[in-house]
Structure formats: structure tokens, C-alpha cells
Design a protein around this motif. Structure first.
Motif, mmCIF file in Angstrom:
data_model
loop_
_atom_site.group_PDB
_atom_site.id
_atom_site.type_symbol
_atom_site.label_atom_id
_atom_site.label_comp_id
_atom_site.label_asym_id
_atom_site.label_seq_id
_atom_site.Cartn_x
_atom_site.Cartn_y
_atom_site.Cartn_z
ATOM 1 N N GLU A 9 21.035 -64.201 98.061
ATOM 2 C CA GLU A 9 21.024 -65.432 98.872
ATOM 3 C C GLU A 9 19.930 -65.318 99.924
ATOM 4 O O GLU A 9 19.894 -64.336 100.662
ATOM 5 C CB GLU A 9 22.396 -65.628 99.528
ATOM 6 C CG GLU A 9 22.472 -66.677 100.602
ATOM 7 C CD GLU A 9 22.136 -68.070 100.094
ATOM 8 O OE1 GLU A 9 21.184 -68.685 100.628
ATOM 9 O OE2 GLU A 9 22.825 -68.535 99.171
ATOM 10 N N LEU A 11 19.309 -67.305 102.577
ATOM 11 C CA LEU A 11 19.657 -67.723 103.936
ATOM 12 C C LEU A 11 20.603 -66.706 104.578
ATOM 13 O O LEU A 11 21.689 -66.434 104.060
ATOM 14 C CB LEU A 11 20.305 -69.103 103.919
ATOM 15 C CG LEU A 11 19.430 -70.251 103.392
ATOM 16 C CD1 LEU A 11 20.186 -71.571 103.457
ATOM 17 C CD2 LEU A 11 18.127 -70.343 104.189
ATOM 18 N N SER A 13 22.529 -66.735 107.211
ATOM 19 C CA SER A 13 23.849 -67.183 107.639
ATOM 20 C C SER A 13 24.822 -67.274 106.469
ATOM 21 O O SER A 13 25.992 -66.885 106.577
ATOM 22 C CB SER A 13 23.737 -68.546 108.334
ATOM 23 O OG SER A 13 23.128 -69.501 107.478
ATOM 24 N N ILE A 14 24.344 -67.773 105.347
ATOM 25 C CA ILE A 14 25.222 -67.906 104.183
ATOM 26 C C ILE A 14 25.534 -66.535 103.595
ATOM 27 O O ILE A 14 26.679 -66.230 103.274
ATOM 28 C CB ILE A 14 24.575 -68.818 103.123
ATOM 29 C CG1 ILE A 14 24.431 -70.242 103.676
ATOM 30 C CG2 ILE A 14 25.408 -68.831 101.838
ATOM 31 C CD1 ILE A 14 23.761 -71.214 102.734
ATOM 32 N N GLY A 17 28.033 -64.794 105.758
ATOM 33 C CA GLY A 17 29.365 -65.371 105.602
ATOM 34 C C GLY A 17 30.046 -64.893 104.325
ATOM 35 O O GLY A 17 31.246 -64.589 104.323
ATOM 36 N N ILE A 18 29.276 -64.821 103.252
ATOM 37 C CA ILE A 18 29.824 -64.330 101.990
ATOM 38 C C ILE A 18 30.250 -62.873 102.137
ATOM 39 O O ILE A 18 31.329 -62.471 101.683
ATOM 40 C CB ILE A 18 28.786 -64.462 100.859
ATOM 41 C CG1 ILE A 18 28.490 -65.940 100.589
ATOM 42 C CG2 ILE A 18 29.297 -63.793 99.582
ATOM 43 C CD1 ILE A 18 27.369 -66.164 99.595
ATOM 44 N N ASP A 60 22.590 -67.530 94.294
ATOM 45 C CA ASP A 60 22.163 -68.919 94.395
ATOM 46 C C ASP A 60 21.212 -69.188 93.245
ATOM 47 O O ASP A 60 20.785 -68.267 92.537
ATOM 48 C CB ASP A 60 21.470 -69.140 95.744
ATOM 49 C CG ASP A 60 21.320 -70.611 96.101
ATOM 50 O OD1 ASP A 60 21.657 -71.474 95.258
ATOM 51 O OD2 ASP A 60 20.860 -70.899 97.217
ATOM 52 N N LYS A 118 28.149 -75.163 96.740
ATOM 53 C CA LYS A 118 28.109 -74.981 98.193
ATOM 54 C C LYS A 118 28.564 -76.276 98.858
ATOM 55 O O LYS A 118 28.008 -77.349 98.604
ATOM 56 C CB LYS A 118 26.696 -74.634 98.646
ATOM 57 C CG LYS A 118 26.250 -73.226 98.288
ATOM 58 C CD LYS A 118 24.845 -72.950 98.808
ATOM 59 C CE LYS A 118 24.408 -71.538 98.488
ATOM 60 N NZ LYS A 118 23.034 -71.247 98.950
ATOM 61 N N LEU A 123 33.119 -71.443 100.795
ATOM 62 C CA LEU A 123 33.563 -70.048 100.864
ATOM 63 C C LEU A 123 35.002 -69.880 100.360
ATOM 64 O O LEU A 123 35.338 -68.868 99.748
ATOM 65 C CB LEU A 123 33.448 -69.516 102.287
ATOM 66 C CG LEU A 123 32.043 -69.100 102.745
ATOM 67 C CD1 LEU A 123 32.079 -68.604 104.180
ATOM 68 C CD2 LEU A 123 31.477 -68.006 101.832
#
Length: 222
Positions: A9, A11, A13-14, A17-18, A60, A118, A123
Motif C-alpha cells: 500500500e 499511502l 495512513s492506510i 491502519g491495516i 492495492d 476501500k 477496515l
């Protein structure tokens, strides 16, 4: 639960989070993040060679371009490389792409274990996907869960994909007819190709060839 997961991924932030969800909510022991598909591929191959393979891949499909020149530019190419080598590691696609035709093609042709769109609850659905796949099931998030039952606009054939690909490369109908004839692809007559293109225009609601190619790309057909 899976012990070692590779997340691809771009990004921060994503990806973060994952990682937090996998570790704190599911108890995954090791989560490795990669912002580039090429780097992820090397990490995967190294893990296999070191006999410490990843149990699960989450990727992604689209990645933003930057200063680096990438030989593996997107998630689809990354998956193709893994599957092309014969590795059957479960893969979850986590993407904004939710067009039914594109998702169905991805699931059917790339041996995907899960597809999660997404979204606001992305999530949560991703967690459900990981749990389901760990139990041996496949998973589609609610936005795309009906792709196997929903009647498609039309059944695209390999012939149509080749035809659309040639059109996207700027070839004329006469040039396509010659290529098909030389390659023993049938039908290859100019009239047959013209009729097929007109049919595709009707099905994809395109007024001209340029719009036809654009609509085909939007649907993930080419």
C-alpha cells in the motif's frame, strides 16, 4: 490466525491502519509494509528462499507514480508475477475499484481469495476477509458481493479483448483484419470486425471508437 502478512500500500495512513488492525484485532505476529510493488515482490521472493514465507498478501491495485521507475507498477502486475511463478499464497485485493466487470475479471483470472472495496467501513470488511480466508473461505465485501449472481451487461470474449486492445493502440480496422488473418484468428474479415465493433459500441454505449476504448478501459476490459 495468519502469522506473517505482507501489505502492499503506497499511502502511509492506510498501510498503518491495516497493520494496527492486523496486529491488535487479529493477533497477527508479523506485518510487513511495502509502498512499492517491486519491493514487495523482492520481499516475497526472499521470504520463500529463506523458508519463512508470508501466509497472506494484501495489496492495492493502483499506485501513485513518483521519481522511481518501477518494473512492477501496480497491484495487478504484482499478483501476476506471484501467480506466474506458481505460488498460491492467499491474496486479498484492497482497492477503490468496484466496477462489477473489473472485479469479476480480477477474481476469476487472478485466483484472488478476497476482494475488499476501500470505503468508510473498509477496515472492518478487511478484517472479515482475513478471518474468512483463514477459515478456508473466500470473501467479497458488500459492495461487490453480487458479482457472481448479477447479470452482466454482456459476456466479453477473448476476441473482443484483442479487438479493443488493437483499437486502443491506434490500429485501423484494415490493419486489425490483416493481423487476425495472419494469426489465424477468426473471424478476420473486415466486415466481421466492423460488425463486432458496432456491437461493442452498442453494448458499451459509445458513439465512436475513441469513446469505445475509453469506456472499455473504465470497465477494466483492457
Amino acid at each position: 490466525m495468519f502469522k506473517k502478512v505482507l501489505v502492499v500500500e503506497d499511502l502511509d495512513s492506510i498501510g498503518y491502519g491495516i497493520s494496527i488492525m492486523l496486529k491488535q484485532e487479529l493477533g497477527v505476529q508479523e506485518v510487513v509494509l511495502s509502498q512499492y510493488c517491486g519491493d514487495a515482490y523482492l520481499k516475497y521472493i526472499k521470504s520463500v528462499h529463506d523458508q519463512t514465507p508470508y501466509d497472506l498478501l494484501i495489496t492495492d491495485l493502483s499506485f501513485n507514480e513518483d521519481h522511481r521507475i518501477e518494473k512492477i507498477a501496480n497491484g495487478k502486475q504484482f499478483i501476476n508475477k506471484i501467480r506466474g511463478l506458481g505460488y498460491r499464497t492467499p491474496i486479498i485485493v484492497f482497492s477503490v475499484e468496484e466496477k462489477p466487470t473489473a472485479v469479476k475479471k480480477m477474481v476469476q483470472t487472478h485466483d484472488i481469495s478476497g476482494y475488499v472495496v476501500k470505503s468508510r467501513n473498509g477496515l472492518r470488511y478487511l478484517r472479515e476477509a482475513v478471518e474468512s480466508i483463514y477459515e478456508g473461505d473466500k470473501y467479497l465485501s458488500p459492495q461487490v458481493s453480487n458479482i457472481n449472481t448479477k447479470k452482466e451487461l454482456f459476456e466479453i470474449e477473448d476476441y473482443d479483448v484483442m479487438l479493443l486492445s488493437h483499437l486502443s493502440n491506434g490500429l485501423t480496422q484494415e490493419e486489425i483484419a490483416r493481423i487476425f488473418n495472419q494469426s489465424d484468428i477468426s473471424p478476420c474479415s473486415l466486415s466481421s470486425i466492423e460488425k463486432r465493433i458496432n456491437r461493442l459500441k452498442d453494448e458499451l454505449k459509445a458513439k465512436n471508437t475513441i469513446q469505445l476504448v475509453a469506456n472499455a478501459k473504465d470497465l477494466g476490459l483492457i
